[in-house]
Each structure stands twice: as structure tokens, then as C-alpha cells.
Design a protein around this motif. Sequence first.
Motif, mmCIF file in Angstrom:
data_model
loop_
_atom_site.group_PDB
_atom_site.id
_atom_site.type_symbol
_atom_site.label_atom_id
_atom_site.label_comp_id
_atom_site.label_asym_id
_atom_site.label_seq_id
_atom_site.Cartn_x
_atom_site.Cartn_y
_atom_site.Cartn_z
ATOM 1 N N LYS A 153 1.856 -5.258 0.621
ATOM 2 C CA LYS A 153 2.913 -5.060 -1.242
ATOM 3 C C LYS A 153 4.208 -4.440 -0.677
ATOM 4 C CE LYS A 153 1.624 -1.189 -4.870
ATOM 5 N NZ LYS A 153 1.378 -2.551 -5.625
ATOM 6 N N LYS A 154 5.154 -4.042 -1.753
ATOM 7 C CA LYS A 154 6.494 -4.002 -1.729
ATOM 8 C C LYS A 154 6.348 -2.319 -1.675
ATOM 9 C CE LYS A 154 8.407 -8.781 -3.150
ATOM 10 N NZ LYS A 154 9.682 -8.914 -4.719
ATOM 11 N N VAL A 155 7.181 -1.534 -0.676
ATOM 12 C CA VAL A 155 7.241 -0.600 -1.663
ATOM 13 C C VAL A 155 7.298 0.138 -2.100
ATOM 14 C CG1 VAL A 155 8.061 1.894 -0.426
ATOM 15 C CG2 VAL A 155 7.673 0.185 1.482
ATOM 16 N N ASP A 156 8.697 -0.703 -3.022
ATOM 17 C CA ASP A 156 9.351 0.131 -4.839
ATOM 18 C C ASP A 156 8.833 -0.111 -5.139
ATOM 19 O OD1 ASP A 156 10.111 -3.211 -4.649
ATOM 20 O OD2 ASP A 156 11.385 -3.370 -4.471
ATOM 21 N N THR A 157 7.534 -0.410 -5.197
ATOM 22 C CA THR A 157 6.330 -1.032 -6.631
ATOM 23 C C THR A 157 5.730 0.126 -6.177
ATOM 24 O OG1 THR A 157 4.869 -2.525 -5.135
ATOM 25 C CG2 THR A 157 6.377 -4.095 -6.219
ATOM 26 N N LEU A 158 5.319 0.705 -5.525
ATOM 27 C CA LEU A 158 4.949 2.587 -4.880
ATOM 28 C C LEU A 158 5.096 3.244 -6.373
ATOM 29 C CD1 LEU A 158 4.414 2.841 -1.525
ATOM 30 C CD2 LEU A 158 2.917 1.997 -2.734
ATOM 31 N N THR A 159 4.050 4.168 -6.798
ATOM 32 C CA THR A 159 4.860 5.019 -7.457
ATOM 33 C C THR A 159 5.896 6.228 -6.683
ATOM 34 O OG1 THR A 159 3.474 7.026 -6.760
ATOM 35 C CG2 THR A 159 2.555 5.231 -8.830
ATOM 36 N N LEU A 160 6.572 6.811 -7.706
ATOM 37 C CA LEU A 160 7.331 7.631 -6.485
ATOM 38 C C LEU A 160 6.503 8.482 -5.346
ATOM 39 C CD1 LEU A 160 9.747 9.456 -9.359
ATOM 40 C CD2 LEU A 160 10.412 7.175 -7.228
ATOM 41 N N ASP A 161 5.977 9.248 -5.865
ATOM 42 C CA ASP A 161 4.609 10.485 -5.046
ATOM 43 C C ASP A 161 4.434 9.423 -4.130
ATOM 44 O OD1 ASP A 161 4.817 12.270 -6.475
ATOM 45 O OD2 ASP A 161 3.567 12.302 -7.978
ATOM 46 N N ASP A 162 4.129 8.190 -4.495
ATOM 47 C CA ASP A 162 3.091 7.134 -3.043
ATOM 48 C C ASP A 162 4.525 6.691 -1.675
ATOM 49 O OD1 ASP A 162 0.704 7.937 -3.679
ATOM 50 O OD2 ASP A 162 0.407 5.303 -4.683
ATOM 51 N N VAL B 169 5.073 4.549 -15.582
ATOM 52 C CA VAL B 169 4.574 3.977 -14.332
ATOM 53 C C VAL B 169 4.480 2.733 -13.662
ATOM 54 C CG1 VAL B 169 3.565 6.522 -14.426
ATOM 55 C CG2 VAL B 169 2.199 4.346 -14.627
ATOM 56 N N ARG B 170 5.080 1.830 -14.044
ATOM 57 C CA ARG B 170 4.521 -0.259 -13.146
ATOM 58 C C ARG B 170 6.090 -0.508 -13.533
ATOM 59 N NH1 ARG B 170 -0.847 -2.986 -15.286
ATOM 60 N NH2 ARG B 170 0.022 -2.953 -17.102
ATOM 61 N N GLU B 171 6.442 -0.485 -15.259
ATOM 62 C CA GLU B 171 7.385 -1.510 -15.622
ATOM 63 C C GLU B 171 8.779 -0.924 -15.036
ATOM 64 O OE1 GLU B 171 8.769 -3.777 -19.135
ATOM 65 O OE2 GLU B 171 7.242 -3.793 -19.356
ATOM 66 N N ASP B 172 8.601 0.037 -15.302
ATOM 67 C CA ASP B 172 9.815 1.370 -15.648
ATOM 68 C C ASP B 172 9.877 2.430 -14.601
ATOM 69 O OD1 ASP B 172 10.730 -0.272 -17.463
ATOM 70 O OD2 ASP B 172 9.889 0.826 -19.133
ATOM 71 N N LEU B 173 9.233 2.142 -13.397
ATOM 72 C CA LEU B 173 9.236 2.755 -12.231
ATOM 73 C C LEU B 173 9.910 3.626 -11.580
ATOM 74 C CD1 LEU B 173 8.574 1.333 -9.663
ATOM 75 C CD2 LEU B 173 6.112 0.848 -9.721
ATOM 76 N N ASN B 174 11.219 2.238 -12.043
ATOM 77 C CA ASN B 174 12.564 2.744 -11.664
ATOM 78 C C ASN B 174 13.328 3.409 -12.343
ATOM 79 O OD1 ASN B 174 12.007 2.830 -8.313
ATOM 80 N ND2 ASN B 174 11.816 0.461 -9.193
ATOM 81 N N TYR B 175 13.243 4.362 -13.534
ATOM 82 C CA TYR B 175 13.901 4.550 -14.937
ATOM 83 C C TYR B 175 14.657 5.529 -14.217
ATOM 84 C CZ TYR B 175 15.386 6.531 -18.441
ATOM 85 O OH TYR B 175 15.937 6.980 -20.090
ATOM 86 N N GLN B 176 16.339 5.804 -13.724
ATOM 87 C CA GLN B 176 17.115 6.547 -12.289
ATOM 88 C C GLN B 176 16.785 7.832 -13.666
ATOM 89 O OE1 GLN B 176 17.734 5.449 -9.757
ATOM 90 N NE2 GLN B 176 17.657 8.051 -9.641
ATOM 91 N N PRO B 177 16.697 7.861 -14.526
ATOM 92 C CA PRO B 177 16.940 9.669 -14.815
ATOM 93 C C PRO B 177 15.813 9.946 -14.645
ATOM 94 C CG PRO B 177 17.943 7.918 -16.874
ATOM 95 C CD PRO B 177 17.440 7.571 -15.881
ATOM 96 N N VAL B 178 14.675 9.630 -14.451
ATOM 97 C CA VAL B 178 13.520 9.987 -14.197
ATOM 98 C C VAL B 178 12.563 9.949 -13.229
ATOM 99 C CG1 VAL B 178 10.708 10.038 -14.379
ATOM 100 C CG2 VAL B 178 11.811 9.364 -16.907
#
Length: 547
Positions: free
Chosen positions: A430-439, A382-391
Motif C-alpha cells: 500500500k502506498k504510504v501517501d494513501t494512509l491517513t495523517l495519523d497513520d 479522509v480519502r480523496e482529499d486527505l492531502n488538502y494542505q490547509p487541513v
Amino acid sequence: MKKFLLTALVLMMSVSVFTGCTKSAGSSEPKTTATSDELTPYGKYAETVTYTIGKSTPGIPKLPEGQSYENNAYTQYLKETLNVQSKDLFEAKSGDNYDQKVSMAVASGDLPDMMSVGADTLRQLVDNDMIADLTEVYKSSASDLVKEKYDSYNGRALEAATFDGKLMAMPSTSNANIPTMLWVRKDWLDKLGLAEPKTVADLEQILTAFIQKDPGGNGKGKTVGLALSKSIGGLYGSLFQADNIFATYHSFPRQWIEQDGQVVYGSLTDETKQGLGLLADWYKKGLIDPQMAVRDSIESLIISGEAGAFFGPWWSADYPLNDARRQNNSADWKPYIISEDGSGEITAYTQNPAAEFYVVRKGFEHPELLPKIASALNDKLVREDLNYQPVVDFITGGFDGGKPLGIGINFNDATGQMYKDLKAAVDGEKKVDTLTLDDRTSYNKIMEYLKDPEKADANQWSGYTSRMIGAKLMAETKVNEVNPVFFGQTKSMKLKWANLVKLEDETFLKIVTGQESLDYFDTFVSTWNKTGGNDITKEVAEAIKQK
């Protein structure tokens, strides 16, 4: 008949296991076979570690085509990150079906390497020396962030899983959902020239004006002031409860609390009687829904525009107010914090911080795997790998049930932190791409709302109202917390609690709706104690001492 035979089988097997497998308190604990590097939170195993689980599945399977509970985006992530692979020893739908499978596993002694259990089963497993002591592997293999999240509960979450100083499980956490708020039709306030509420007295004046002046144009006698559940109060963080009213009297229905050095059931106190007295007075004056005792759908009152106020959590704008907004785009609902003195500072009871418990079978060679997986799913992913594409694809596709272990660990003030993150993103800090997917989804709704609030659709309005107004109140309201002292189940509760709850519900409803006088509360207390409540109170006090 089949259910009876199954129950009997479980009981007989339980006797066999719990009399034949009990070990002495000094029995040795197998040590992990992991290397020092593998013991770190994200240390990758040199050789794939296969572990068995008891898998709790959604009621309706929601997996992408070609994926399974053992092979999906989440298991792929854990394989790539830690080099581990799950194997389901058993699968069952969450709820009674899963609990039954757990009972069978415990009774037979054939436990998976890891599984989730309830508090009572955890105690059984500890008493019979069937699960691993996680004290040391928690220290070595849980990430700093996971530890910080647990620490945000002031020790209460891990304490629920600690026996004789040993950490025997890792709990999923239940983050704060207080304060609940007073939601009011702000457009009605404006139409009548009324000030926004700060106190309980303000609310009474507003409700009086609503039913007398009918600002919604519902017709004489058709406007409801306060929509209230027939359960009255004591259901944490729920819709349509009167907990905010009770709290102004320092009353906490349905909660086991400490009062004057004694353990008491909050529904029996003089303070609760006072709260019921106020609600009964409001009902008599017509300020509360006159049909509350027989109302099947309170939401329909809100959606149709007949009601002017209700109590609910910060997310009430998402439900039921999203539907109300679809029905009438001019229905301007707004949340408020009301208190006894208008200071905005409130008192509220907290919930059980430990929702469920994840345990490791004693003898499993890698007990550190539980804190490692918990850290991977609740920190790294949910932080370092929050953009892991399969998830990302799994989540955005609306799928569910992929995580091999459903352990969820949040900060106690997760809702307040969500607001702060969204506010920072909206303000460009804050950069938008650092937000969680829900946020990120919430951020998009908020930005669309802010472009033109008057023309915003229901989803944009609810996204903004819940997360930028409701969550803001969550983050900024000072709450004097009252921590209940017991959440479990005692021996007598198993037999008598359902009837006592029914007695309580019926009594409170009768008092509020005027079917019984306030003095009937004393009769209720006496009956409650005589029909099992007194025994249960003693058992609760004893359970607290033993813990």
C-alpha cells in the motif's frame, strides 16, 4: 444563587415551550429547497448556504493565528467543496457549559440550524416536534462510505437515533475498543522460563511466580503481580479493569443486559459474584496489588517497574507503557488474549455505538446539509482529499476545534482496519501517501523501530507495539459480543443512581480486599434493589419497550 436562578429560568422556559409548541404527530415536514444535484453528497450549492450551529469548543482554544471557529481550514474546505458557511449561534466549552447552552436554546425554542445533543435531549426534541426528519435526506445526501460505516454497527448506531421508523439525528459513532488485553512483562517471563499465558489459570501461575521470585529485583515483598483499579470492572475499554476475568464467567458488571428473557443489571448476577470470588482469592494470595484500595496512581506502579501485569486496551503501549519504556528501555511489555479454555476466543460486552447526536432544526431549508457535511468530513476529506494542505497544516500544527460540526463516523472495526492498512504499507503493498495523517505518523515510528528494535526509543517502541501487536490482536481475535440493551437515563436514575454506583463500588472493593466475605454480595443485591434499583430496573424495561 445565580446557578439556582438560571436553573429555575430554564425549567420555566421549558414548561412554556413544551406545552405551547407541541404539534400533532401529523404536522407537515418542510421540504428541502435543494436541487437534485445539490442533494447528492458532494453536490455544490449554486448559491452559498449559510447555516447556524451550536459550537462546542475545546477547553483551551487551539486555533492558528488569524483563524476562528467560523473561518479556518475546515470551514474553508467546506466552502470550497459544498459552498456552505457556518455561523455560530452560540459557542461554549464542551461539557457542562455546552450542555447548559443547549438547554437554554431548547427551552427558548431558539435552536440553531444544527447542533449536537445527548440522548435525553434528543428524546425531548422528538417528543416536541422541534427537529427535522432526516430519513429521506440521509438516503439522498449521505455518501456510500458513510452508510457503510454506520452499517458496520449492524444497525445499532442509527437505531439509537430512530423514532417510530424515522431517522431524527445522525450520531457520532464509538468504534469497538475490545478486546482489552492482558499486558505482561515478557522479559520477566523469559527470565523465569515461563510460557506465555493463554488461560486465566496460566495468569495465576505467572502472578504467583512474579511475587515469589521477584524477577524485576524490586526487593522482597515489593513486586506487585496484577495492578487493578479500585473500581474493579465494568468501565468499557479502560485501563486496569478486571472485565477479562468477569467475562470468563459470562459476567458483565455495570451493563444492562438481557438474561433468560429479562432485563437485568449485570453487577447483580451470580456470575458476577463468581468473578468477585476469584479476585478475592487472588488478593488473599497476594497476587493483586495489596494497596489497591488506597492506590492513587496505578500508572506509577507500571512506570517504576514494580508491577508485572495489568489489563488494558490495545493502545496501552502509548500510555502508560511509553513512560515505562522511557524509564527502563529493557521493560518488554507484551499483550495477550487469555480465555477460559485457551482457545483465544473470548466473550465481551460492547459499548454504546452512538456517542452523541447531531440534529437539524425543523424548518431549516436545507436539512440535507447535515449528511452532506458529515460525508465531506468523514469520507471525502479522509480519502480523496486527505492531502488538502490547509487541513494538513492544521492537524500537524497540533490545532483543534476547527470542524464546525464534530460528528465523527468510523467503522466499528476501525482499529483492525488501521492495523491492516499499516501492515500493507510496511509490506510495500500500500502506498504510504494513501494512509491517513495519523497513520503516516505511526508508519514512520514503525519503520524506525524495525530498523533496530534493540535501540528503538520509547516512541518508536510504543508506535510499533500498539499498532502492530495490540491492534493485530484487535483485528484477529474472535469476540462473541454481548450487546447491552440500555444506555440511557431513567427518571429514578437522576435521583438515585449516584448513590447506587457508590454502593456498588464500595461493596466490590470490600469483597475483593477481604473486608467483607463473598456472602456479603447477597446483602448488596438486596440493598441495591430496596434503595431504588428495583424501580430503576422496571423503568429500564419499560424504556426498552417504548423504543
